[in-house]
Design an enzyme around this catalytic site. Structure first.
Site, PDB file in Angstrom:
ATOM      1  CG  ASP A 159      -2.459   0.674   0.774  1.00 15.10           C
ATOM      2  OD1 ASP A 159      -2.720   1.350   0.185  1.00 15.10           O
ATOM      3  OD2 ASP A 159      -3.422   0.848   2.298  1.00 15.10           O
ATOM      4  CD  GLU A 163      -0.396   6.129  -3.162  1.00 16.83           C
ATOM      5  OE1 GLU A 163      -0.434   5.062  -3.532  1.00 16.83           O
ATOM      6  OE2 GLU A 163      -0.380   6.107  -2.347  1.00 16.83           O
ATOM      7  CG  ASP A 187      -8.546   3.734   0.232  1.00 21.52           C
ATOM      8  OD1 ASP A 187      -8.217   2.609  -0.354  1.00 21.52           O
ATOM      9  OD2 ASP A 187      -7.612   5.415   0.427  1.00 21.52           O
TER      10      ASP A 187
END
Length: 764
Positions: free
Chosen positions: A430, A433, A497
């Site tokens: 995950d 970024e 998400d």
């Protein structure tokens, strides 16, 4: 970035030096070097103005690259994307009498006009039709005094922020696709796109997976080989162009030709890296703890028992963030208060036949026992003064692992190996970024701006290679959120998400299809949506869609995604969809292997499969699942769905057939509107196709040959070769089966292996 104000004016504070002339030209083997300058009236115009050097090369057959440099004295600390290069396929012809040059790479041509003040580049197809190119005022160097660099008191030495600007022509009706996983319209015309990884969810212009590669409906793609921020104005500044700008002094782009859209992807992935393959067990259904829900063994065991009691096949169980103690992400240790016997827990899950996945990220919170170790040994990204870069956005006082440091990579990998010793089979990689760019330094001295997007590659690569080093080539996989060009080598990626709405389900599909046009072949979404709790109708529709994605995971934020919570009818829908995907395993494995070889994704927009049908180009609410199955997800509570049935080249009068009702046919070239209950959806079988199936499978990793079937729709115009892939090693072919129609078209012949033939032959 926009620099103009309409056609005639520039924005205040902006200066553009346009290249209009080829001052000189030199050919060296397969390279053309040009010196470009502004419009030349006399020799005096060579003074007090910039030049741009252009280098034309061909890294592979059918691809031509142009590198443009303003100032060549800059320090280049990298990083750089990997480009596969070869030689021997470029042909250069120069006509000095008219100052033209033809650069040919296989079937792609570049015509360069070097006549005085007539600078022009035209990329052409084999039949000499223009694809794209540079026309009037389309190569320039921008000086922007709106930057912090600019100080009036510096006088003639005042700096401007420099940008390289290239503008590539678009033709009438030409459509643009790709640019990574973007959740807006599939057709990118009219959009402003910044290639800059951000954690923005799925409902904005921000994206986790930014790929500076776009594909045109005209038969070519463009890859901008720049790891920093690339800004594209896709008909949103000049209505006849794609404007591409990057900060700094140089830019390089490659035009990739293909007779079909698939050919473009084949060449692009040959240049940037073929997609990796994944183990067959990964095509199973994945169940996660969700994000902030309860993870204790009693709760999880109850869910697993529920799946078994309801005969819903389940292959992978995933532990999300809170498998680790709060504030200590990542320390790679199970929270001993919640998991007093983590090793035993893993063993008991394994005894149920489950694979195990755990969530990780590339950050280390200050409360983690690993923080001091990483600080002491220099494993983290640092400020330029040598201190560790930290912030509180996500984990308190967190640091970011510096994957340019080989020792940090070995340290990070050692903790993954420790988890794999416990029984962990995969990692959800995950984040990656939120990577800083101001006032920091990397171990290898890399440029922080260029590392922002590139960081995701390093992160996913170290995890992927650690997995494969243990389990073998093509046997490891990630569940990754961020990526950059070349990241297709480290599968799988999921959509991030999304909200629990029909609109978010549709935007997730758009994002997946855009990524599939950017060199990736695997993709998944959070079934049911991540944010919020889906109503039962949405849950069931997303299950139908999610189990016809390459990978399928039930995941949410604050609520569980086990089906009976939403009603036992949801359990029935999930069971049917999981079993349908499992029986399609031989087909999925075959499509994945072919995709690894040629870059064609498992989920694909209609135009990728049917480029001759112009009606398919704007459609982003349906897709092909492999070569043979058309899927139209239902995006309404009422069950109404409108979908288009493509024309199939060479299929004659063959008709598409419903997967659920083999007596229900569909005419090509027509739109249909239907209402579906939750036991069906539009899944159509392509005319003239042969689809591998195996209803005997209980799991994707089972014996591929026992019980194998082929579904044949209509008369076959040619012999079809099917590849039965080894589920134990997904890069190997167990058997090749040849399927053909008899001369009278009334029977189906099979050679190579005994298979049961299920024929849908409306002609007889």
């Amino acid at each position: 970035m926009k620099f103009t104000s309409g056609m005639w004016c520039l924005q205040e504070g902006v200066r553009i030096d346009w290249m209009s002339n080829v001052e000189r030209l030199r050919v060296e083997q397969e390279t053309v070097n040009l010196l470009l300058n502004k419009f030349q009236r006399h020799r005096g115009d060579t003074l007090n103005s910039p030049t741009i050097t252009a280098k034309v090369t061909s890294p592979q057959e059918g691809i031509i690259g142009v590198k443009l440099v303003h100032w060549a004295g800059q320090v280049d600390n990298g990083p750089h994307y990997d480009i596969e290069n070869s030689t021997g396929h470029a042909l250069i012809q120069q006509d000095k009498t008219v100052n033209t040059l033809n650069y040919n790479s296989g079937s792609l041509k570049l015509d360069i006009n070097a006549a005085s003040n007539e600078l022009g580049f035209v990329f052409r197809s084999p039949d000499n039709k223009k694809l794209t190119g540079h026309s009037f005022r389309s190569i320039g160097y921008v000086g922007d005094q709106r930057s912090e660099k600019h100080k009036y008191e510096d006088g003639i030495y005042a700096e401007r922020q420099g940008y390289m600007l290239v503008e590539l022509d678009l033709g009438v009706g030409e459509k643009v696709y790709g640019l990574g996983e973007r959740f807006g319209p599939l057709v990118k015309n009219g959009q402003t796109v910044d290639i800059w990884n951000e954690d923005g969810g799925t409902s904005s212009e921000l994206a986790y997976k930014n790929i500076p590669f776009y594909m045109s409906s005209k038969g070519y793609g463009v890859f901008v080989n720049h790891p920093g921020k690339v800004s594209l104005e896709v008909q949103s500044e000049r209505t006849t162009r794609v404007n591409i700008s990057v900060p700094g002094e140089e830019v390089e782009y490659f035009v990739v030709y293909g007779e079909t859209p698939k050919d473009v992807l084949r060449r692009y992935t040959a240049m940037t890296g073929r997609p990796g393959l994944v183990p067959s067990w990964s095509y199973n259904l994945w169940l996660t703890t969700s994000f902030t829900t309860q993870y204790d063994e009693q709760t999880v065991t109850g869910f697993l028992d529920g799946f078994k009691e309801r005969d819903i096949p389940l292959g992978v169980f995933h532990f999300d963030c809170f498998w680790m103690k709060s504030y200590q992400w990542c320390d790679f240790d199970f929270d001993e208060e919640m998991f007093p016997d983590a090793g035993g827990y893993m063993k008991r899950l394994k005894e149920r036949g489950l694979k195990i996945s755990v969530w990780i990220n590339p950050y280390v919170g200050q409360a983690s026992p690993l923080f001091e170790e990483g600080k002491k040994n220099g494993y983290f990204i640092k400020h330029t003064d040598g201190s560790v870069w930290q912030w509180d956005f996500w984990q308190a006082g967190m640091a970011v692992v510096d994957f340019t440091n080989p020792a940090a990579c070995a340290w990070y990998s050692s903790h993954l190996e420790r988890l794999m010793e416990m029984g962990v089979d995969s990692f959800k990689t995950d984040f990656a970024e939120r990577i800083p760019t101001k006032g920091i330094k990397y171990h290898n001295g890399a440029d922080p701006e260029r590392m922002h997007n590139y960081y995701a590659l390093l992160y996913n690569r170290i995890v992927y290679e650690t997995l494969n080093n243990r389990v073998g080539h093509n046997q490891g996989l990630l569940f990754a959120r961020s990526t950059a060009p070349g990241g297709q080598k480290y599968p799988v990626h999921w959509g991030g998400d999304c909200e629990s709405t029909f609109e978010a389900m549709a935007e997730s599909l758009r994002g997946g299809l855009s990524l599939m046009l950017s060199g990736y072949i695997f993709w998944a979404s959070d079934i049911g949506g991540f944010e919020g709790t889906p109503p039962p109708a949405l849950y069931k529709r997303w299950v139908q869609f999610g189990l016809l994605s390459s990978h399928s995971r039930l995941h949410g934020s604050s609520s569980f995604r086990v089906p009976w919570i939403y009603g036992e009818d949801c359990s029935a829908v999930l069971r049917d969809c999981v079993k349908r995907k499992i029986l399609l395993t031989p087909y999925i494995l075959q499509e994945a292997l072919r995709g690894q070889q040629d870059g064609a994704p498992i989920m694909r927009p209609l135009f990728l499969e049917f480029p001759d049908d112009l009606n398919t180009y704007p459609i982003d609410t349906q897709y092909m699942f492999g070569s043979n199955l058309l899927v139209a997800p239902v995006f309404s509570e009422e069950g109404e769905v409108t979908f288009y049935v493509p024309n199939v080249e060479g299929a004659g009068n063959g008709k598409w057939v419903s997967w659920f009702d083999h007596t229900k046919f569909y005419e090509a070239g027509r739109w249909y509107t239907e209402t579906h209950d939750f036991d069906t959806m539009p899944i159509l079988v392509r005319p003239g196709s042969v689809t591998l199936m195996n209803p005997a499978l209980k799991a994707p990793e089972d014996d591929a040959l026992h019980g194998i079937q082929v579904l044949v729709n209509g008369t076959l115009n040619a012999e079809t070769t099917l590849e039965i892939v080894n589920p134990s090693q997904t890069g190997e072919i167990l058997k090749k089966v040849l399927i053909s129609s008899s001369e009278d078209g009334k029977t189906i012949k099979c050679e190579g292996h005994s298979v049961e033939i299920v024929a849908i032959n409306q002609a007889n």
